[in-house]
Design an enzyme around this catalytic site. Structure first.
Site, PDB file in Angstrom:
ATOM      1  N   GLY A  40     115.168 -39.289  78.942  1.00  0.00           N
ATOM      2  CA  GLY A  40     113.366 -39.492  78.272  1.00  0.00           C
ATOM      3  C   GLY A  40     112.271 -40.028  79.095  1.00  0.00           C
ATOM      4  N   SER A 187      89.867 -47.681  84.375  1.00  0.00           N
ATOM      5  CA  SER A 187      89.946 -47.275  83.442  1.00  0.00           C
ATOM      6  C   SER A 187      90.296 -45.693  83.617  1.00  0.00           C
ATOM      7  CB  SER A 187      88.480 -47.187  83.291  1.00  0.00           C
ATOM      8  OG  SER A 187      87.161 -46.647  83.968  1.00  0.00           O
ATOM      9  N   VAL A 275      95.847 -48.884  88.173  1.00  0.00           N
ATOM     10  CA  VAL A 275      95.123 -48.607  89.194  1.00  0.00           C
ATOM     11  C   VAL A 275      96.067 -47.318  89.594  1.00  0.00           C
ATOM     12  CG1 VAL A 275      93.944 -50.845  89.442  1.00  0.00           C
ATOM     13  CG2 VAL A 275      95.772 -50.210  90.911  1.00  0.00           C
ATOM     14  N   ALA A 324     103.054 -35.617  80.928  1.00  0.00           N
ATOM     15  CA  ALA A 324     103.957 -35.353  80.294  1.00  0.00           C
ATOM     16  C   ALA A 324     104.004 -34.016  80.473  1.00  0.00           C
ATOM     17  CB  ALA A 324     104.620 -35.506  79.090  1.00  0.00           C
ATOM     18  N   HIS A 449      87.370 -25.421  56.177  1.00  0.00           N
ATOM     19  CA  HIS A 449      86.329 -25.994  55.605  1.00  0.00           C
ATOM     20  C   HIS A 449      86.797 -27.011  54.994  1.00  0.00           C
ATOM     21  CE1 HIS A 449      82.688 -27.044  54.577  1.00  0.00           C
ATOM     22  NE2 HIS A 449      82.748 -27.861  53.322  1.00  0.00           N
TER      23      HIS A 449
HETATM   24  C1  LIG Z   1     101.545 -46.184  79.998  1.00  0.00           C
HETATM   25  C2  LIG Z   1     101.599 -44.396  80.150  1.00  0.00           C
HETATM   26  C3  LIG Z   1     100.731 -44.209  79.226  1.00  0.00           C
HETATM   27  C4  LIG Z   1     100.741 -42.848  79.109  1.00  0.00           C
HETATM   28  N1  LIG Z   1     100.555 -41.970  78.242  1.00  0.00           N
HETATM   29  C5  LIG Z   1     100.931 -40.303  78.213  1.00  0.00           C
HETATM   30  C6  LIG Z   1     100.157 -39.260  77.658  1.00  0.00           C
HETATM   31  O1  LIG Z   1      99.892 -40.005  76.277  1.00  0.00           O
HETATM   32  N2  LIG Z   1     100.337 -38.314  77.738  1.00  0.00           N
HETATM   33  C7  LIG Z   1     101.068 -37.902  78.872  1.00  0.00           C
HETATM   34  O2  LIG Z   1     101.163 -36.813  79.165  1.00  0.00           O
HETATM   35  N3  LIG Z   1     101.298 -38.210  80.086  1.00  0.00           N
HETATM   36  C8  LIG Z   1     101.410 -39.514  79.230  1.00  0.00           C
HETATM   37  N4  LIG Z   1     101.900 -40.762  80.376  1.00  0.00           N
HETATM   38  C9  LIG Z   1     102.465 -39.899  82.096  1.00  0.00           C
HETATM   39  C10 LIG Z   1     103.687 -39.673  81.859  1.00  0.00           C
HETATM   40  O3  LIG Z   1     104.304 -40.856  81.372  1.00  0.00           O
HETATM   41  C11 LIG Z   1     104.828 -39.178  82.807  1.00  0.00           C
HETATM   42  O4  LIG Z   1     103.271 -38.199  83.520  1.00  0.00           O
HETATM   43  C12 LIG Z   1     105.761 -38.151  82.262  1.00  0.00           C
HETATM   44  O5  LIG Z   1     106.870 -38.843  81.933  1.00  0.00           O
HETATM   45  C13 LIG Z   1     106.609 -37.746  84.125  1.00  0.00           C
HETATM   46  O6  LIG Z   1     107.854 -37.062  83.492  1.00  0.00           O
HETATM   47  P1  LIG Z   1     108.485 -36.921  84.594  1.00  0.00           P
HETATM   48  O7  LIG Z   1     109.646 -36.318  84.110  1.00  0.00           O
HETATM   49  O8  LIG Z   1     107.848 -36.189  85.963  1.00  0.00           O
HETATM   50  O9  LIG Z   1     108.758 -38.369  85.306  1.00  0.00           O
HETATM   51  P2  LIG Z   1     109.142 -39.389  84.305  1.00  0.00           P
HETATM   52  O10 LIG Z   1     108.620 -40.262  82.764  1.00  0.00           O
HETATM   53  O11 LIG Z   1     108.725 -41.121  85.446  1.00  0.00           O
HETATM   54  O12 LIG Z   1     111.036 -39.886  84.738  1.00  0.00           O
HETATM   55  C14 LIG Z   1     111.766 -39.519  85.619  1.00  0.00           C
HETATM   56  C15 LIG Z   1     113.276 -40.252  85.535  1.00  0.00           C
HETATM   57  O13 LIG Z   1     113.825 -40.083  87.310  1.00  0.00           O
HETATM   58  C16 LIG Z   1     114.440 -41.584  86.640  1.00  0.00           C
HETATM   59  N5  LIG Z   1     115.097 -41.921  88.184  1.00  0.00           N
HETATM   60  C17 LIG Z   1     114.171 -41.995  89.168  1.00  0.00           C
HETATM   61  N6  LIG Z   1     114.440 -41.583  90.261  1.00  0.00           N
HETATM   62  C18 LIG Z   1     116.212 -41.579  89.481  1.00  0.00           C
HETATM   63  C19 LIG Z   1     116.914 -41.225  91.055  1.00  0.00           C
HETATM   64  N7  LIG Z   1     116.779 -41.723  92.051  1.00  0.00           N
HETATM   65  N8  LIG Z   1     117.986 -40.733  90.159  1.00  0.00           N
HETATM   66  C20 LIG Z   1     118.687 -40.593  88.925  1.00  0.00           C
HETATM   67  N9  LIG Z   1     117.059 -40.806  88.141  1.00  0.00           N
HETATM   68  C21 LIG Z   1     115.911 -41.067  88.780  1.00  0.00           C
HETATM   69  C22 LIG Z   1     113.859 -42.650  85.680  1.00  0.00           C
HETATM   70  O14 LIG Z   1     114.195 -43.633  85.073  1.00  0.00           O
HETATM   71  C23 LIG Z   1     113.497 -41.972  85.155  1.00  0.00           C
HETATM   72  O15 LIG Z   1     113.826 -42.007  83.767  1.00  0.00           O
HETATM   73  C24 LIG Z   1     101.785 -42.387  80.921  1.00  0.00           C
HETATM   74  C25 LIG Z   1     102.002 -43.192  80.975  1.00  0.00           C
HETATM   75  C26 LIG Z   1     102.085 -44.325  81.215  1.00  0.00           C
HETATM   76  C27 LIG Z   1     102.648 -45.095  82.525  1.00  0.00           C
END
Ligand SMILES: Cc1cc2nc3c(=O)[nH]c(=O)nc-3n(C[C@H](O)[C@H](O)[C@H](O)COP(=O)(O)OP(=O)(O)OC[C@H]3O[C@@H](n4cnc5c(N)ncnc54)[C@H](O)[C@@H]3O)c2cc1C
Length: 470
Positions: A40, A187, A275, A324, A449
């Site tokens: 996840g 922000s 940031v 995501a 509506h």
């Molecule tokens: C506080 C916060 C709130 C957010 N809210 C939203 C939102 O409301 N809506 C939205 O669209 N996005 C939101 N985001 C952004 C969203 O979480 C990310 O864009 C999304 O998770 C990216 O998905 P991803 O699969 O690219 O990477 P990730 O979700 O980061 O998943 C990467 C996975 O790879 C694993 N990993 C890393 N390196 C290795 C390795 N070498 N070998 C095996 N596994 C590894 C990690 O453990 C992780 O589980 C938010 C982010 C944060 C921090």
């Protein structure tokens, strides 16, 4: 012996990685996921989902304090902060387990450990090694490797998270206690959501932004309305702000901040540093390959291909927007291309962005300024939620819907919303952008509506001087 050779290996089990694996399994490709920590990814465990669970609690707290406006009396309303945090963690856990279940159902093996590219076999197949604590590394092979290792919080020097005085988003999601005074630096969506959560739970919050306005990627008018709404809620907002060196004291932090040449020292229990993020490009075997990295993100073409044949990068690792749904969409596109299907590259102006603060903010496509900069002659429509019956009935009259049309063709270029439930409504305009709908088609669309979504219709009509209720 369990299978070690696959059509596709996905490194990372976030919304990019696990969705890629599910789609590959649907398309009858053999696929494995390598995940180091939690299925996840950031989204389900430390991002999208646990923040929304917290924000739901702060929305309830707001409503409870607004009860007299609805004719209720309730004395002594209080909350158990650790239960609120616990509920957020439980929702994350449930969803992460749900991903494990989906992968199991799709018969996708999950290798727990750190995955990295580990060279190429003579037949062109890619090697991937998986290292887990206390175990000898496993060697896997695949025709295609999808890198989906995501990103982590950017850390500014002097603002390293320490779990007590300085928090990144991770610490801010599992606080040991409610801070009374909080400074949020940054922000963007993440900083704004935390500022909104803690303010609505009762903390004194100062939101500090280096740019001239908060939520700098949003339409300027929406940024201004957000600032006004936050200030009305008692949040302090400093823009065009330059921060100095953070000083930790026995009880909290002191942070010098300069705005318009004047420096003041903010005092708080805690600082949240929001940031930006950096891509997880380290230790995944990029060294010695042709794969390029630009400012911590893997460089890809429009179909997520890296410069190394058979290696792809998706999601946060592959760059902005860090969302995501962008990660999951790239996942499906990338796998379908591998499977030989015809796919369309993603148009960034069709990706919605949402910030789940109070009031909510949602947008898609060109801001008014960006549309003009791109050379469009525009028609702009606006409709305030104050003139919407459902918004008034809900006690949520603050908000605005704004549309931006190409004056030459009538195509919807962008839509920008602030107000109650707008994160649920933006999808209507996303469909309009995806279908390249025009003002005429949107004007002909019948909206139910009473709903706040009627304001979306009115904001379309307003662009062509036809709004009926304003
Ligand atoms: C506080 C916060 C709130 C957010 N809210 C939203 C939102 O409301 N809506 C939205 O669209 N996005 C939101 N985001 C952004 C969203 O979480 C990310 O864009 C999304 O998770 C990216 O998905 P991803 O699969 O690219 O990477 P990730 O979700 O980061 O998943 C990467 C996975 O790879 C694993 N990993 C890393 N390196 C290795 C390795 N070498 N070998 C095996 N596994 C590894 C990690 O453990 C992780 O589980 C938010 C982010 C944060 C921090």
């Amino acid at each position: 012996m369990s299978q070690t050779d696959f059509d596709i290996i996905v490194i990372g089990g976030g919304p990019g990685g696990y969705v890629a694996a599910l789609r590959a399994a649907q398309l009858k490709l053999s696929v494995a996921v390598v995940e180091a920590q939690h299925l996840g990814g950031i989204c389900l465990n430390w991002g999208c989902i646990p923040t929304k669970a917290l924000l739901r609690a702060s929305e309830i707290n707001h409503l409870l304090h607004d009860l007299p406006a609805f004719g209720f009396k309730a004395d002594g309303v209080s909350f158990d902060f650790q239960k609120i945090v616990g509920r957020s963690r439980a929702v994350s856990k449930q969803l992460s387990a749900g991903v494990a279940h989906l992968l199991k159902k799709a018969k996708v093996p999950v290798f727990t450990g750190y995955g990295k590219l580990d060279g190429t076999l003579a037949n062109g197949k890619r090697k991937v090694s998986v290292a887990a604590d206390g175990q000898s590394p496993i060697s896997l092979t695949a025709s295609h490797v999808i890198l989906a290792t995501g990103a982590r919080a950017r850390v500014l020097p002097g603002l390293e998270p320490d779990g007590q005085f300085v928090w990144s988003y991770k610490e801010a999601l599992v606080p040991k206690a409610m801070p009374k005074r909080l400074v949020v630096i940054g922000s963007g969506a993440i900083g704004t959501e935390f500022a909104s959560f803690y303010r609505n739970m009762g903390a004194d919050v100062t939101l500090v932004e280096v740019a001239e306005r908060i939520l700098p990627v949003e339409d300027e008018e929406i940024s201004q309305l957000a600032r006004k709404a936050f200030e009305k809620q008692g949040m302090r907002v400093l823009t065009g702000a330059k921060i100095g060196d953070l000083q930790k004291t026995a009880t909290g932090v002191k942070l010098p901040v300069t705005v318009n040449g004047k420096t003041e020292t903010l005092e708080a229990d805690t600082v949240i540093s929001a940031v930006g993020i950096v891509g997880n490009v380290e230790n995944i075997g990029l060294e010695g390959t042709k794969i390029q990295v630009d400012r911590t993100h893997v460089v890809t073409d429009a179909l997520c291909r890296t410069a190394e044949p058979g290696v792809y990068a998706i999601g946060d690792l592959a760059g902005a927007p860090w969302l995501a749904h962008k990660a999951s969409h790239e996942a499906v596109m990338c796998v379908e291309a591998i499977a030989g299907r015809s796919v369309h590259p993603i148009d960034p102006t069709k990706i919605p962005g949402c910030t789940y603060c109070r009031p909510q903010i949602a947008s898609v496509g060109y801001t008014e300024a960006k549309a003009r900069d791109a050379g469009y002659k525009v028609r702009v429509g606006k409709f305030p939620l104050l003139a919407n019956g459902k918004a008034l009935a809900m006690g949520e009259p603050d908000g605005l819907i704004k549309t931006v049309f190409d004056a030459a063709t009538g195509e919807l270029l962008g839509a920008h919303m602030i107000g109650a439930e707008v994160t649920e409504m933006i999808q209507g305009y996303v469909i309009a952008r995806t279908g390249e709908l025009t003002e005429a088609e949107l004007a002909e669309t019948i909206f139910p509506h009473p709903t706040i979504s009627e304001s979306m219709h009115e904001a379309v009509l307003a662009a062509y001087d036809g709004a009926l209720h304003f």
